[in-house]
Enzyme design. Sequence first.
Site, PDB file in Angstrom:
ATOM      1  N   SER A 219       0.841  -1.201   0.000  1.00 44.48           N
ATOM      2  CA  SER A 219       0.000   0.000   0.000  1.00 44.48           C
ATOM      3  C   SER A 219       0.876   1.251   0.000  1.00 44.48           C
ATOM      4  O   SER A 219       1.768   1.390   0.837  1.00 44.48           O
ATOM      5  CB  SER A 219      -0.916   0.011   1.226  1.00 44.48           C
ATOM      6  N   GLU A 291       2.646   6.186   2.894  1.00 42.97           N
ATOM      7  CA  GLU A 291       3.196   5.431   4.007  1.00 42.97           C
ATOM      8  C   GLU A 291       4.531   4.804   3.624  1.00 42.97           C
ATOM      9  O   GLU A 291       5.258   4.341   4.488  1.00 42.97           O
ATOM     10  CB  GLU A 291       2.215   4.367   4.485  1.00 42.97           C
TER      11      GLU A 291
END
Length: 299
Positions: A219, A291
């Site tokens: 992700s 992230e």
Amino acid sequence: MRVGGAAPLFVEPHDEESLLYALTVFRECDAPYFVLGGGSNVIVSDSGFEGAVISTCKLNDVALESGTPDKSLSHDVPCSAESRPPAIVTCGAGAAVSAVVSFCTEHERAGLESFAGLPGTAGGALYMNARCFDVSASDVLFSADYIDCQTLERATYACDQADWAYKVSPFQKKHCIITRARFKTRHIPGAQQAIAERCRRFARERSAKGHFKCPSAGSVFKNNRAFGKPSGKIIDECGLKGVQIGGAQIAPWHGNFIINTGNATARDVQQLVEHAQDEVHKQTGFVLEPEIIFCGKFS
């Protein structure tokens, strides 16, 4: 992601004493360094990193440790009337998450099954507060050892949930290196097969979502629950799935993955991250927060 350049020095300490020695030398030389776990969440600049890379991969032991943490785990794990009190599984920061999960399964320790199939190391998972199927690393952490990079002193952190948040850990605010993690587990005699099946189920689901189809860093953006939708769905609704810059592409099957189609550069990845941020903000007003960690100099 299989992109990026080289570093002039790569160090693999085999124990904490060797790590402390390396840190002492780097401090005396005023040399920059980057701490690398499994590298699964890192994008390295095409020009590499102008300093030393310290790999924790040799700090990889996994063992059982006696301890009496809180008897209530913060998520659902299989248990029975015959379950023994919680036990501690301890590991070096460089231990692969897969190795820790396998060790727990072999020794009938439940609690870490949702992390089955997660790439990277235990130290990296703690640093990022990795979250898998609604379970965060902080939910199962008992304590962690670390080295303060300013004083070069060793210390132990006892887990306090107030220090953690979604994809946020107290280690992100410290100039330190995690050396050891201790996880809360529950010993369930005779449950090895049940624990193994839970692990397989989570790994199958991860594979079905396309995590391993192409090189990627998982992700790319954090989810913001206040916005009401996962980042991947927002990216999809903005028509960005499949968009490509150079060899980097937003995965056609998952809006929050950027994949290397074969010849991507770190710059391609960076530009695609920025393009997704710009388009999503333009269409929704929402600001996507990466992230993934960018290592080295990016223009």
